[in-house]
Scaffold this active site. Sequence first.
Site, PDB file in Angstrom:
ATOM      1  N   ASN A  12       0.869  -1.180   0.000  1.00 32.93           N
ATOM      2  CA  ASN A  12       0.000   0.000   0.000  1.00 32.93           C
ATOM      3  C   ASN A  12       0.905   1.229   0.000  1.00 32.93           C
ATOM      4  O   ASN A  12       1.503   1.552   1.016  1.00 32.93           O
ATOM      5  CB  ASN A  12      -0.894  -0.034   1.251  1.00 32.93           C
ATOM      6  CG  ASN A  12      -1.732   1.222   1.405  1.00 32.93           C
ATOM      7  OD1 ASN A  12      -1.757   2.079   0.525  1.00 32.93           O
ATOM      8  ND2 ASN A  12      -2.411   1.336   2.542  1.00 32.93           N
ATOM      9  N   LYS A  14       0.094   4.241  -0.189  1.00 36.37           N
ATOM     10  CA  LYS A  14      -0.549   5.415   0.430  1.00 36.37           C
ATOM     11  C   LYS A  14      -0.338   6.632  -0.470  1.00 36.37           C
ATOM     12  O   LYS A  14      -0.330   6.502  -1.693  1.00 36.37           O
ATOM     13  CB  LYS A  14      -0.038   5.601   1.865  1.00 36.37           C
ATOM     14  CG  LYS A  14      -0.178   4.303   2.694  1.00 36.37           C
ATOM     15  CD  LYS A  14      -0.005   4.478   4.161  1.00 36.37           C
ATOM     16  CE  LYS A  14      -0.186   3.144   4.864  1.00 36.37           C
ATOM     17  NZ  LYS A  14      -0.075   3.236   6.308  1.00 36.37           N
ATOM     18  N   HIS A  98      -9.463   1.053   4.914  1.00 38.02           N
ATOM     19  CA  HIS A  98      -8.192   1.212   5.623  1.00 38.02           C
ATOM     20  C   HIS A  98      -8.410   2.103   6.847  1.00 38.02           C
ATOM     21  O   HIS A  98      -9.226   3.032   6.820  1.00 38.02           O
ATOM     22  CB  HIS A  98      -7.147   1.831   4.694  1.00 38.02           C
ATOM     23  CG  HIS A  98      -5.773   1.791   5.278  1.00 38.02           C
ATOM     24  ND1 HIS A  98      -5.334   2.716   6.194  1.00 38.02           N
ATOM     25  CD2 HIS A  98      -4.756   0.907   5.102  1.00 38.02           C
ATOM     26  CE1 HIS A  98      -4.090   2.405   6.545  1.00 38.02           C
ATOM     27  NE2 HIS A  98      -3.722   1.311   5.900  1.00 38.02           N
ATOM     28  N   GLU A 100      -6.810   4.476   7.985  1.00 35.76           N
ATOM     29  CA  GLU A 100      -6.622   5.912   7.739  1.00 35.76           C
ATOM     30  C   GLU A 100      -7.878   6.518   7.131  1.00 35.76           C
ATOM     31  O   GLU A 100      -8.206   7.678   7.389  1.00 35.76           O
ATOM     32  CB  GLU A 100      -5.381   6.124   6.853  1.00 35.76           C
ATOM     33  CG  GLU A 100      -4.108   5.910   7.666  1.00 35.76           C
ATOM     34  CD  GLU A 100      -2.934   5.341   6.887  1.00 35.76           C
ATOM     35  OE1 GLU A 100      -2.921   5.419   5.648  1.00 35.76           O
ATOM     36  OE2 GLU A 100      -2.015   4.804   7.549  1.00 35.76           O
ATOM     37  N   GLU A 170      -5.048  -5.050  10.554  1.00 31.76           N
ATOM     38  CA  GLU A 170      -4.031  -4.028  10.774  1.00 31.76           C
ATOM     39  C   GLU A 170      -4.318  -3.319  12.094  1.00 31.76           C
ATOM     40  O   GLU A 170      -5.111  -2.362  12.122  1.00 31.76           O
ATOM     41  CB  GLU A 170      -4.041  -3.001   9.639  1.00 31.76           C
ATOM     42  CG  GLU A 170      -3.769  -3.570   8.266  1.00 31.76           C
ATOM     43  CD  GLU A 170      -3.220  -2.509   7.305  1.00 31.76           C
ATOM     44  OE1 GLU A 170      -2.154  -2.746   6.738  1.00 31.76           O
ATOM     45  OE2 GLU A 170      -3.847  -1.451   7.148  1.00 31.76           O
ATOM     46  N   GLY A 176       2.824   2.175  10.899  1.00 29.75           N
ATOM     47  CA  GLY A 176       3.795   3.275  10.785  1.00 29.75           C
ATOM     48  C   GLY A 176       4.543   3.587  12.073  1.00 29.75           C
ATOM     49  O   GLY A 176       5.184   4.626  12.177  1.00 29.75           O
ATOM     50  N   SER A 215       3.734  -2.190  10.339  1.00 30.41           N
ATOM     51  CA  SER A 215       5.181  -2.258  10.584  1.00 30.41           C
ATOM     52  C   SER A 215       5.808  -3.589  10.174  1.00 30.41           C
ATOM     53  O   SER A 215       6.730  -4.076  10.835  1.00 30.41           O
ATOM     54  CB  SER A 215       5.499  -1.920  12.045  1.00 30.41           C
ATOM     55  OG  SER A 215       5.106  -0.587  12.325  1.00 30.41           O
TER      56      SER A 215
HETATM   57  P1  13P Z   1       3.224   0.334   7.658  1.00 29.29           P
HETATM   58  O1  13P Z   1       3.716  -0.941   7.016  1.00 29.29           O
HETATM   59  O2  13P Z   1       3.954   1.553   7.164  1.00 29.29           O
HETATM   60  O3  13P Z   1       3.151   0.224   9.145  1.00 29.29           O
HETATM   61  O4  13P Z   1       1.713   0.549   7.144  1.00 29.29           O
HETATM   62  C1  13P Z   1       0.820  -0.510   7.227  1.00 29.29           C
HETATM   63  C2  13P Z   1      -0.394  -0.154   6.467  1.00 29.29           C
HETATM   64  O5  13P Z   1      -1.152   0.711   6.865  1.00 29.29           O
HETATM   65  C3  13P Z   1      -0.643  -0.869   5.205  1.00 29.29           C
HETATM   66  O6  13P Z   1      -1.924  -0.644   4.743  1.00 29.29           O
END
Ligand code: 13P
Length: 258
Positions: A12, A14, A98, A100, A170, A176, A215
Amino acid sequence: MNRARRPLIAGNWKMNLGGPEAIELAEALVKASKPCANVDVVICPPFTALAAVASEVDGTHVGLGAQNLHPKTSGAFTGEVSAPMLLAAGCQWVIVGHSERRQFFGDTDAFVAEKTQAAIAAKLAPIVCIGELEREREAGHTLQVLERQVNAVLAILAANPEAPMAIAYEPVWAIGTGKAATAADAEEAHAFVRKLLASASETLAARVRVLYGGSVTGANARELLACPNVDGALVGGASLTVEKFEPIFGAAHALTLS
Ligand code: 13P
């Protein structure tokens, strides 16, 4: 190891790599993932890069996904992109719900369900994201949260148990932060999700790949992916360079041979 499901490793991106650097990375990943024939590798660039990346990965073993969609097929929804548009851009996959989007853009369980339904209706494979906040885990509510989020889409998934789809667990506190879930915590959550799926359809539970996200790096991928109910990973930061992403799908491939 005799794995029940073919591993799926999705990146992803982002809100990163929207220009020519997207094409460069896609090209490099097509090459780097070639030896990993037992793994599905999917990349999810931002909307603006989808069509260009599609022409790079088209006809290769690397799949293409978007990061979001609107449930309606067309109409007065300024700034939104529909499932048929994503198909036309060359996508096979789409990330739905997601954290976010849930946190910053108001995606509710009901809206996530509408998006999931729209994706499946268009024959796009949804990657439905679920996961608890840190305070929910600390309060001991993790499984309740997962149950609510899975139940919101369960009937939709169960009505199409043969359709390609995935669920991504997740935990929000792991995204992150560099603080991935332990393999034991991930396996507990994944096994619980599998049980929820089985309550609606055994076929669904046997087929849906449940990915871990938060992560994931080359250093922890093997341990996480070795869990029996962890069928792959949804990777953010470590999917942005070939150097960081390769060890993750490489670990998945190695596990299929061990
Ligand atoms: P990270 O791998 O940067 O922690 O992000 C995970 C994520 O949100 C994937 O959709």
